[in-house]
Enzyme design. Structure first.
Site, short mmCIF file in Angstrom:
data_model
loop_
_atom_site.label_atom_id
_atom_site.label_comp_id
_atom_site.label_asym_id
_atom_site.label_seq_id
_atom_site.Cartn_x
_atom_site.Cartn_y
_atom_site.Cartn_z
CG HIS A 4 6.48 118.26 -29.22
ND1 HIS A 4 6.57 119.64 -29.28
CD2 HIS A 4 7.36 117.80 -30.14
CE1 HIS A 4 7.45 119.97 -30.19
NE2 HIS A 4 7.95 118.88 -30.74
N GLY A 33 8.54 119.73 -25.05
CA GLY A 33 9.08 119.84 -26.40
C GLY A 33 9.33 121.29 -26.72
CB SER A 34 11.13 122.91 -29.51
OG SER A 34 10.35 122.33 -30.55
N GLY A 69 -10.19 98.97 -21.94
CA GLY A 69 -9.53 97.72 -22.29
C GLY A 69 -8.15 97.91 -22.86
CG HIS A 116 -14.68 90.91 -24.18
ND1 HIS A 116 -13.71 90.22 -23.48
CD2 HIS A 116 -14.03 91.52 -25.19
CE1 HIS A 116 -12.53 90.42 -24.04
NE2 HIS A 116 -12.69 91.20 -25.08
CD GLU A 163 5.27 112.49 -26.01
OE1 GLU A 163 5.96 113.37 -26.53
OE2 GLU A 163 5.58 111.28 -26.01
CD GLU A 173 5.17 121.30 -26.55
OE1 GLU A 173 4.64 121.52 -27.65
OE2 GLU A 173 6.16 120.58 -26.39
#
Length: 539
Positions: A83, A38-39, A409, A290, A60, A41
């Site tokens: 980003h 991204g800009s 999970g 669970h 991402e 970075e």
């Protein structure tokens, strides 16, 4: 781009933040950055060194999943660049999984330039360090640009200290060109020794037990202790079970002492362990459940001891005595004090019934065929929760570094994690192929991982079990009161074409629908020099 010298410059030269960080990464053995640029970075990667590589993920969460698999396979912290707020938000599902996996990972995120932060600029992160919490061990935005290298050095040590996990550093875009000081990495113990009195008490009880059971979790493989567990089990003739929801293989599943997998259900765990008077839980919670349960947590008259490197996990265990320690050190101590009596060998795990061919093919038949087609050094990364019981029955794992899945999970981890494991093994020159065993529903959470696998040309096979539904949800529905045969809304998945999805991202792919086509298709998929996807239509 002009690559800076790979050797540390003279100590009297004052580096930029960028130079100091790159040298720190070299010193820490990190030469790979996973990211989606991204800009904010872009300044980090100007004059990117030629001895480093940037692994691009197209979303991402995929980036984090790849870095997770890479770190687990290398046993060193991985480096991720995201980003600002939006990118970190996209990544949060797999940051949560990395936290549950206890994966060491340094997550950096770009931030807008410091000079405009007072004006809430476009694409900045308000309260940047709060966004990834509570699923990072530490989060910081350094007060000064000069402090960025020191913050990253601290982040590395925290990520690697047991229990390992992700950390987060927010870095403003204008920090990279500021001058700073070189950072010399410090040596720091990354293992926790057991308390001598406590571990002696465990060893004494184990020696005195009549029918001991060992329950292994992911911590055993994380700590490189599988061989030690095998030695301890063989000395004591102890039955060995895999803990509920374990994300790694802690014991060879073809070993005669392997007794099977514990379910994530209190009453059934007690039932499975009923014949044992001592239960030694290694590298896992005692226990992960669970569904709601009632009654005791262990059989009447049994004693439980628990060894884990996470004090929080030790603290909430409802029964037994806990020792907080790294598994390899604790097992060394137990082996040193081992003096077992003569015991009869426990009954091993029953051999599953041979699966038969049919159209459409059953999952057991497919897994049985995959087991026969794979090579001994192949590694399985799994995210097919609806088929997990069949995987446990028909695709036994070999032990150390042979199996990975998500501890959280949460879906969307397995496909990119498999790419990360394959990249690590390729980098280290390890033999064997990575097999990504993924459900059709799971794969769509991170299908962009196919692109990275194709671009990096990693030796791996994606096996998609396509049953056209969210099988785990449909199979689990009766537990929550659904009548037999009634499907929960939104759990059918018709009309997905994984061959086209793979080919559209540059990967060779084919579909197998009939038993007579399966074996030759698996042969092609597992012997292909680069990445290959095979979609298998199952009942």
């Amino acid at each position: 781009m002009t690559a800076p010298d790979t050797q540390r410059p003279p100590t009297d030269a004052q580096p930029t933040v960028r130079e100091a960080v790159i040298q720190l990464m070299r010193d820490l053995g990190i030469d790979t950055v996973f990211g989606n640029p991204g800009s904010t970075e872009l300044p980090m990667f100007r004059d990117y060194p030629s001895d480093f590589r940037y692994v691009l993920g197209l979303q991402e969460s995929v980036v984090i999943g790849m870095a997770d698999g890479y770190a687990q396979a290398t046993r060193n912290a991985s480096m991720v660049n995201l980003h600002s707020a939006a990118g970190v938000g996209h990544a949060m599902g797999n940051i949560f999984t990395a936290f549950k996996n206890q994966t060491p990972m340094i997550v950096t995120a770009g931030q807008q330039s410091r000079s405009i932060l007072p004006f809430d600029p476009f694409l900045f992160a308000a309260q940047a360090t709060d966004l990834p919490k509570p699923y990072v061990k530490w989060a910081v935005e350094p007060a000064r640009a000069e402090d960025v290298p020191l913050a990253l050095a601290r982040a590395y040590r925290i990520a690697m200290q047991p229990p390992c996990g992700p950390v987060f550093v927010s870095i403003p875009a204008d920090d990279w060109d500021r001058t700073t000081e070189w950072v010399t990495p410090r040596q720091m113990s990354q293992a926790i020794g057991p308390d001598p009195v406590s571990i002696t008490r465990v060893a004494t009880a184990l020696n005195a037990s009549r029918r001991p059971a060992i329950v292994v979790g992911a911590g055993v493989d994380r700590d490189g202790a599988v061989g030690r567990v095998v030695a301890l089990a063989e000395q004591h003739r102890a039955a060995v079970y895999t803990a509920p929801m374990s994300a790694r293989c802690g014991f060879p599943e073809r070993h005669p002492l392997f007794a099977g997998f514990l379910p994530a259900m209190r009453e059934r765990i007690v039932q499975r362990l009923a014949e044992h008077d001592l239960i030694l839980v290694l590298g896992a919670p005692a226990f992960s459940y669970h569904v709601e349960g009632q009654g005791p947590h262990i059989p009447a008259g049994a004693t439980l001891f628990h060894i884990v490197d996470d004090p929080q996990t030790a603290a909430w265990a409802p029964v037994g005595d806990s020792v907080v320690a790294s598994l390899h050190l604790a097992l060394d101590a137990l082996l040193e004090h081992s003096a077992p009596p003569q015991r009869a060998a426990p009954t091993g795990r029953a051999t599953p019934q041979e699966a038969v061919a049919g159209v459409p093919m059953s999952v057991p038949y497919v897994l049985q065929s995959l087991d026969r087609a794979r090579q001994p050094g192949d590694v399985v990364v799994e995210e097919a929760p609806g088929s997990r019981s069949d995987i446990q029955a028909h695709l036994p794992m070999a032990g150390a570094d042979s199996f990975y899945t998500m501890a959280s999970g949460g879906l969307g981890h397995g496909m990119p994690a498999a790419v990360g494991v394959a990249l690590a093994r390729q980098r280290q020159g390890q033999a064997g192929r990575v097999i990504a065993l993924i459900g059709d529903g799971s794969s769509m959470y991170a299908i962009q991982a196919l692109y990275t696998a194709a671009q990096m040309n990693v030796p791996m096979t994606f096996v998609i079990l396509n049953n056209r539904r969210y099988a785990a949800l449909q199979d689990f529905a009766p537990v929550f009161g659904y009548a037999p045969g009634v499907k929960p809304a939104g759990t059918d998945l018709p009309n997905l074409d994984f061959v086209m999805l793979a080919q559209g991202q540059g990967m060779t792919a084919e579909r197998a629908e009939a038993p007579d086509a399966l074996a030759p298709a698996l042969e092609r998929a597992l012997r292909h020099p680069g990445p290959f996807l095979i979609e298998i239509v199952v009942a």
